[in-house]
Design a protein around this motif. Structure first.
Motif, PDB file in Angstrom:
ATOM      1  N   VAL A  33       0.740  -1.229  -0.178  1.00 29.32           N
ATOM      2  CA  VAL A  33       0.068   0.304  -0.326  1.00 29.32           C
ATOM      3  C   VAL A  33       1.062   1.142  -0.147  1.00 29.32           C
ATOM      4  N   VAL A  34       0.545   2.337  -0.567  1.00 24.94           N
ATOM      5  CA  VAL A  34       1.094   3.341  -0.139  1.00 24.94           C
ATOM      6  C   VAL A  34      -0.094   4.380   0.125  1.00 24.94           C
ATOM      7  N   VAL A  35       0.069   4.984   1.057  1.00 26.25           N
ATOM      8  CA  VAL A  35      -0.376   5.578   1.332  1.00 26.25           C
ATOM      9  C   VAL A  35      -0.105   7.452   1.267  1.00 26.25           C
ATOM     10  N   ALA A  89      -4.802   9.293   4.088  1.00 29.49           N
ATOM     11  CA  ALA A  89      -4.993   9.088   5.478  1.00 29.49           C
ATOM     12  C   ALA A  89      -4.527  11.191   6.215  1.00 29.49           C
ATOM     13  N   ASP A  90      -4.976  11.340   6.333  1.00 33.61           N
ATOM     14  CA  ASP A  90      -4.532  12.801   6.888  1.00 33.61           C
ATOM     15  C   ASP A  90      -3.228  13.033   7.200  1.00 33.61           C
ATOM     16  N   SER A  91      -2.448  14.188   7.994  1.00 33.09           N
ATOM     17  CA  SER A  91      -1.417  13.885   8.505  1.00 33.09           C
ATOM     18  C   SER A  91      -1.117  13.411   9.744  1.00 33.09           C
ATOM     19  N   ALA A  92      -1.890  13.435  10.405  1.00 31.58           N
ATOM     20  CA  ALA A  92      -1.676  12.700  11.958  1.00 31.58           C
ATOM     21  C   ALA A  92      -1.245  11.478  11.412  1.00 31.58           C
ATOM     22  N   THR A  93      -2.832  10.384  10.659  1.00 31.43           N
ATOM     23  CA  THR A  93      -3.177   9.253  10.957  1.00 31.43           C
ATOM     24  C   THR A  93      -1.663   8.671  10.051  1.00 31.43           C
ATOM     25  N   LEU A  94      -1.310   9.491   8.994  1.00 32.43           N
ATOM     26  CA  LEU A  94       0.114   9.110   8.309  1.00 32.43           C
ATOM     27  C   LEU A  94       0.948   8.637   8.932  1.00 32.43           C
ATOM     28  N   ARG A  95       2.192   9.772  10.178  1.00 32.43           N
ATOM     29  CA  ARG A  95       2.426   9.823  10.437  1.00 32.43           C
ATOM     30  C   ARG A  95       2.633   8.415  11.896  1.00 32.43           C
ATOM     31  N   ALA A  96       1.136   7.775  11.804  1.00 34.37           N
ATOM     32  CA  ALA A  96       1.202   7.398  12.616  1.00 34.37           C
ATOM     33  C   ALA A  96       1.119   5.939  12.423  1.00 34.37           C
ATOM     34  N   ILE A  97       0.840   5.991  10.669  1.00 31.74           N
ATOM     35  CA  ILE A  97       0.765   4.898  10.071  1.00 31.74           C
ATOM     36  C   ILE A  97       2.107   4.798  10.148  1.00 31.74           C
ATOM     37  N   ARG A  98       2.648   5.606   9.784  1.00 31.18           N
ATOM     38  CA  ARG A  98       4.741   5.013   9.454  1.00 31.18           C
ATOM     39  C   ARG A  98       5.490   4.712  10.365  1.00 31.18           C
ATOM     40  N   THR A  99       4.758   5.016  12.105  1.00 34.93           N
ATOM     41  CA  THR A  99       5.536   5.425  13.218  1.00 34.93           C
ATOM     42  C   THR A  99       5.322   2.820  13.978  1.00 34.93           C
ATOM     43  N   GLY A 156      -5.469  -0.377   8.682  1.00 32.23           N
ATOM     44  CA  GLY A 156      -7.260  -0.006   9.012  1.00 32.23           C
ATOM     45  C   GLY A 156      -8.154   0.180   8.009  1.00 32.23           C
ATOM     46  N   LYS A 157      -8.796   0.334   8.201  1.00 30.60           N
ATOM     47  CA  LYS A 157      -9.898   0.826   6.775  1.00 30.60           C
ATOM     48  C   LYS A 157      -9.778   2.382   6.470  1.00 30.60           C
ATOM     49  N   LEU A 158      -8.229   2.827   6.100  1.00 28.56           N
ATOM     50  CA  LEU A 158      -7.772   3.631   4.848  1.00 28.56           C
ATOM     51  C   LEU A 158      -9.156   3.570   4.155  1.00 28.56           C
TER      52      LEU A 158
END
Length: 162
Positions: A33-35, A89-99, A156-158
């Motif tokens: 996936v690419v988010v 994803a919004d930027s906060a979710t993108l950061r959490a996904i990366r982490t 998740g369900k992005l």
């Protein structure tokens, strides 16, 4: 862009004998996936997705299928036989996904820091990232390859990118 857990530290990919082009993309052992940051305008979002995909293809063996020849013998380069979903994803979710993805040793991660889209000279990009604490870096996109169930839990369900 940066490759977070490069092949030297992460063994993610397909062995040649695993590449079964008769399988559905949902049957492949690994998921890609690419988010992308949902706040980016369309052109920058497309750029971020492509820039995240480039190091992924270069670093994860077996993502691309063989070339395909059409009825006239013209060869078309191989595409991802496992598929690749581009999500937002919004930027906060993108950061959490990366982490989350980075914490998995069985998951490959490549990211596109925002500095990649604000610099025109690669050495300037390297300098901008090099002077930024990790927690201050904003991301345009993150590419993830890993075991299907793990990637599903991370993302998740992005929604798909519109």
């Amino acid at each position: 862009m940066s490759v977070v857990n490069a092949p030297e530290t992460t063994a993610v990919g397909f062995a040649p004998e695993e590449m079964d082009y008769s399988l559905s993309t949902r049957q492949a052992r690994l998921k890609w996936v690419v988010v992308v940051d949902s706040g980016l305008p369309p052109g920058r979002a497309a750029n971020a997705a492509v820039c995240a995909a480039a190091p992924t293809v270069a670093s994860v063996p077996g993502l691309l299928g063989t070339h395909a020849a059409d009825a006239e013998g013209v060869v078309h380069p191989g595409l991802p036989w496992t598929g690749c979903s581009v999500l937002v994803a919004d930027s906060a979710t993108l950061r959490a996904i990366r982490t989350k993805a980075m914490s998995r040793p069985d998951t490959f991660v490549a990211d596109v820091p925002a500095a990649a889209q604000s610099t025109r000279v690669y050495s300037d990009f390297i300098a901008a990232v090099g002077t930024s604490p990790t927690e201050d870096i904003e991301y345009c996109a993150v590419s993830i390859v890993g075991p299907r169930n793990r990637v599903d839990k991370i993302i998740g369900k992005l929604p798909l990118m519109p």
